[in-house]
Scaffold this motif. Structure first.
Motif, PDB file in Angstrom:
ATOM      1  N   ALA A  30       0.830  -0.933   0.299  1.00 41.98           N
ATOM      2  CA  ALA A  30      -0.099  -0.143   0.607  1.00 41.98           C
ATOM      3  C   ALA A  30       0.879   0.973  -0.031  1.00 41.98           C
ATOM      4  N   ARG A  31       2.330   1.232   0.872  1.00 42.35           N
ATOM      5  CA  ARG A  31       2.756   2.189   0.885  1.00 42.35           C
ATOM      6  C   ARG A  31       3.792   2.109  -1.024  1.00 42.35           C
ATOM      7  N   ARG A  32       3.716   1.483  -1.705  1.00 41.72           N
ATOM      8  CA  ARG A  32       5.014   1.478  -2.777  1.00 41.72           C
ATOM      9  C   ARG A  32       3.814   1.645  -4.054  1.00 41.72           C
ATOM     10  N   ILE A  33       1.968   1.095  -3.865  1.00 47.87           N
ATOM     11  CA  ILE A  33       0.924   1.956  -4.910  1.00 47.87           C
ATOM     12  C   ILE A  33      -0.010   2.080  -4.145  1.00 47.87           C
ATOM     13  N   ASN A  34      -0.451   3.501  -3.995  1.00 44.24           N
ATOM     14  CA  ASN A  34      -1.687   4.174  -3.234  1.00 44.24           C
ATOM     15  C   ASN A  34      -2.821   3.889  -4.232  1.00 44.24           C
ATOM     16  N   ILE A  35      -3.339   2.431  -3.041  1.00 47.20           N
ATOM     17  CA  ILE A  35      -4.540   2.548  -4.094  1.00 47.20           C
ATOM     18  C   ILE A  35      -5.059   1.171  -2.959  1.00 47.20           C
ATOM     19  N   ASN A  36      -7.190   1.476  -2.579  1.00 47.92           N
ATOM     20  CA  ASN A  36      -7.403   1.372  -1.294  1.00 47.92           C
ATOM     21  C   ASN A  36      -7.833  -0.209  -1.338  1.00 47.92           C
ATOM     22  N   CYS A  37      -7.330  -0.744  -2.113  1.00 46.06           N
ATOM     23  CA  CYS A  37      -7.754  -1.975  -2.092  1.00 46.06           C
ATOM     24  C   CYS A  37      -6.358  -2.896  -1.794  1.00 46.06           C
TER      25      CYS A  37
END
Length: 92
Positions: A30-37
């Motif tokens: 989540a830190r590397r790719i900021n998407i809610n899932c």
């Protein structure tokens, strides 16, 4: 037979997400790719549903996977769904 030079050839999205979760964990992903899932109640199933409907997010996940393959050779590639098809067929 013709072998593809594409490192994503034969790798399912599920195998790709699973490999990234195993390597980084949900929090780092989540830190590397900021998407809610990846942030809110993450699961492979919910991530697959979102990534299949959202091409830009899927491209980011694929890019991270490819970068992670280039970063370290000790990360095994996501298992191909076809890697053991003969042995499984013979077990029946």
């Amino acid at each position: 037979m013709h072998a593809s030079k594409d490192p994503l050839h034969g790798v399912t999205l599920e195998a790709l997400v699973t490999a990234l979760v195993n390597r980084y964990g949900w929090e780092e992903l989540a830190r590397r790719i900021n998407i809610n899932c990846f942030k809110t109640d993450p699961s492979v199933k919910s991530s697959l549903k979102f990534l299949r409907r959202t091409p830009w997010a899927r491209k980011e996940v694929e890019a991270l996977y490819l970068d992670s393959l280039n970063e370290q050779d000790d990360m095994p590639p996501a298992e191909s769904p076809w890697s053991n098809w003969r042995s499984k067929k013979g077990d029946q």
